[in-house]
Design a protein around this motif. Structure first.
Motif, mmCIF file in Angstrom:
data_model
loop_
_atom_site.group_PDB
_atom_site.id
_atom_site.type_symbol
_atom_site.label_atom_id
_atom_site.label_comp_id
_atom_site.label_asym_id
_atom_site.label_seq_id
_atom_site.Cartn_x
_atom_site.Cartn_y
_atom_site.Cartn_z
ATOM 1 N N LEU A 1 0.851 -1.179 0.000
ATOM 2 C CA LEU A 1 0.000 0.000 0.000
ATOM 3 C C LEU A 1 0.890 1.233 0.000
ATOM 4 N N TYR A 2 0.653 2.100 -0.978
ATOM 5 C CA TYR A 2 1.475 3.288 -1.156
ATOM 6 C C TYR A 2 0.595 4.524 -1.287
ATOM 7 N N VAL A 3 1.164 5.680 -0.943
ATOM 8 C CA VAL A 3 0.540 6.974 -1.181
ATOM 9 C C VAL A 3 1.498 7.769 -2.061
ATOM 10 N N LEU A 4 0.958 8.787 -2.737
ATOM 11 C CA LEU A 4 1.785 9.636 -3.590
ATOM 12 C C LEU A 4 1.891 11.023 -2.990
ATOM 13 N N GLN A 5 3.107 11.460 -2.736
ATOM 14 C CA GLN A 5 3.364 12.811 -2.257
ATOM 15 C C GLN A 5 3.520 13.737 -3.456
ATOM 16 N N ASP A 6 2.821 14.863 -3.432
ATOM 17 C CA ASP A 6 3.041 15.922 -4.415
ATOM 18 C C ASP A 6 4.179 16.771 -3.869
ATOM 19 N N THR A 7 5.354 16.642 -4.439
ATOM 20 C CA THR A 7 6.540 17.316 -3.895
ATOM 21 C C THR A 7 6.643 18.775 -4.308
ATOM 22 N N THR A 8 5.651 19.275 -5.051
ATOM 23 C CA THR A 8 5.715 20.670 -5.501
ATOM 24 C C THR A 8 5.218 21.654 -4.450
ATOM 25 N N ALA A 9 4.591 21.153 -3.359
ATOM 26 C CA ALA A 9 4.031 22.064 -2.353
ATOM 27 C C ALA A 9 3.968 21.387 -0.991
ATOM 28 N N VAL A 10 3.913 22.207 0.043
ATOM 29 C CA VAL A 10 3.697 21.744 1.418
ATOM 30 C C VAL A 10 2.671 22.666 2.068
ATOM 31 N N VAL A 11 2.076 22.197 3.161
ATOM 32 C CA VAL A 11 1.165 23.026 3.954
ATOM 33 C C VAL A 11 1.807 23.137 5.334
ATOM 34 N N GLY A 12 2.333 24.315 5.660
ATOM 35 C CA GLY A 12 3.096 24.460 6.895
ATOM 36 C C GLY A 12 4.320 23.569 6.805
ATOM 37 N N ASP A 13 4.394 22.578 7.697
ATOM 38 C CA ASP A 13 5.494 21.612 7.634
ATOM 39 C C ASP A 13 4.994 20.226 7.216
ATOM 40 N N ALA A 14 3.776 20.148 6.701
ATOM 41 C CA ALA A 14 3.181 18.861 6.333
ATOM 42 C C ALA A 14 3.247 18.620 4.828
ATOM 43 N N ALA A 15 3.541 17.381 4.476
ATOM 44 C CA ALA A 15 3.563 16.966 3.072
ATOM 45 C C ALA A 15 2.137 16.861 2.538
ATOM 46 N N LEU A 16 2.010 17.045 1.226
ATOM 47 C CA LEU A 16 0.716 16.896 0.556
ATOM 48 C C LEU A 16 0.675 15.564 -0.189
ATOM 49 N N PHE A 17 -0.458 14.870 -0.058
ATOM 50 C CA PHE A 17 -0.653 13.586 -0.720
ATOM 51 C C PHE A 17 -1.903 13.644 -1.578
ATOM 52 N N HIS A 18 -1.916 12.855 -2.642
ATOM 53 C CA HIS A 18 -3.116 12.760 -3.474
ATOM 54 C C HIS A 18 -4.266 12.260 -2.620
ATOM 55 N N ARG A 19 -5.389 12.953 -2.682
ATOM 56 C CA ARG A 19 -6.578 12.598 -1.904
ATOM 57 C C ARG A 19 -7.241 11.370 -2.517
ATOM 58 N N ARG B 1 4.525 11.566 -13.831
ATOM 59 C CA ARG B 1 4.725 12.878 -13.214
ATOM 60 C C ARG B 1 5.789 12.731 -12.127
ATOM 61 N N LYS B 2 7.010 13.102 -12.456
ATOM 62 C CA LYS B 2 8.161 12.866 -11.564
ATOM 63 C C LYS B 2 8.031 13.561 -10.209
ATOM 64 N N THR B 3 7.209 14.598 -10.110
ATOM 65 C CA THR B 3 7.054 15.300 -8.835
ATOM 66 C C THR B 3 6.129 14.557 -7.866
ATOM 67 N N ASP B 4 5.483 13.481 -8.317
ATOM 68 C CA ASP B 4 4.692 12.625 -7.433
ATOM 69 C C ASP B 4 5.581 11.499 -6.932
ATOM 70 N N LYS B 5 5.872 11.533 -5.641
ATOM 71 C CA LYS B 5 6.828 10.590 -5.056
ATOM 72 C C LYS B 5 6.089 9.527 -4.241
ATOM 73 N N PRO B 6 6.251 8.240 -4.601
ATOM 74 C CA PRO B 6 5.581 7.176 -3.842
ATOM 75 C C PRO B 6 6.252 6.936 -2.487
ATOM 76 N N HIS B 7 5.429 6.633 -1.483
ATOM 77 C CA HIS B 7 5.906 6.249 -0.153
ATOM 78 C C HIS B 7 5.056 5.090 0.335
#
Length: 118
Positions: A19-37, A65-71
């Protein structure tokens, strides 16, 4: 929409290997990473609302889309609770030196979650 997860659900997600999520590495909210909803309806900082991908799906999205990083979801839950400090992911130079607080999940519904040691 999911707002909370019980400890048993979290334990299953932590142990899930595919199970993986994708981080959008182009932006953050405060100090939190953004993930595809979930269902690709925008972005979220809350892992409980993030879309879950298989490794193959996550890699295909990253290829497109290289800016979407799987975790791997289990790794992020263990590190952070339900939001992820972007500094832990190495995504922002400004956040790399920041300490983060880990969240301890508890079985007892009467006991609140507490920040762990720094």
């Amino acid at each position: 929409m999911k707002c909370c997860m019980d400890i048993k659900t979290l334990q299953r997600l932590i142990q899930a290997q595919n199970l993986y999520v994708l981080q959008d590495t182009t932006a953050v909210v405060g100090d939190a990473a953004l993930f595809h909803r979930e269902d690709h309806r925008g972005y979220t900082t809350n892992l409980a609302e993030a879309h879950l991908f298989t490794l193959k799906e996550a890699n295909l999205c990253h290829f497109e889309r290289k800016t979407d990083k799987p975790h791997r979801l289990g790794d992020l839950i263990v590190l952070s609770g339900l939001s992820v400090d972007v500094g832990v992911l190495g995504g922002s130079q400004a956040q790399n030196s920041r300490d983060f607080e880990s969240i301890r999940f508890v079985d007892n519904d009467d006991e609140p979650e507490r920040p762990g040691p720094r």
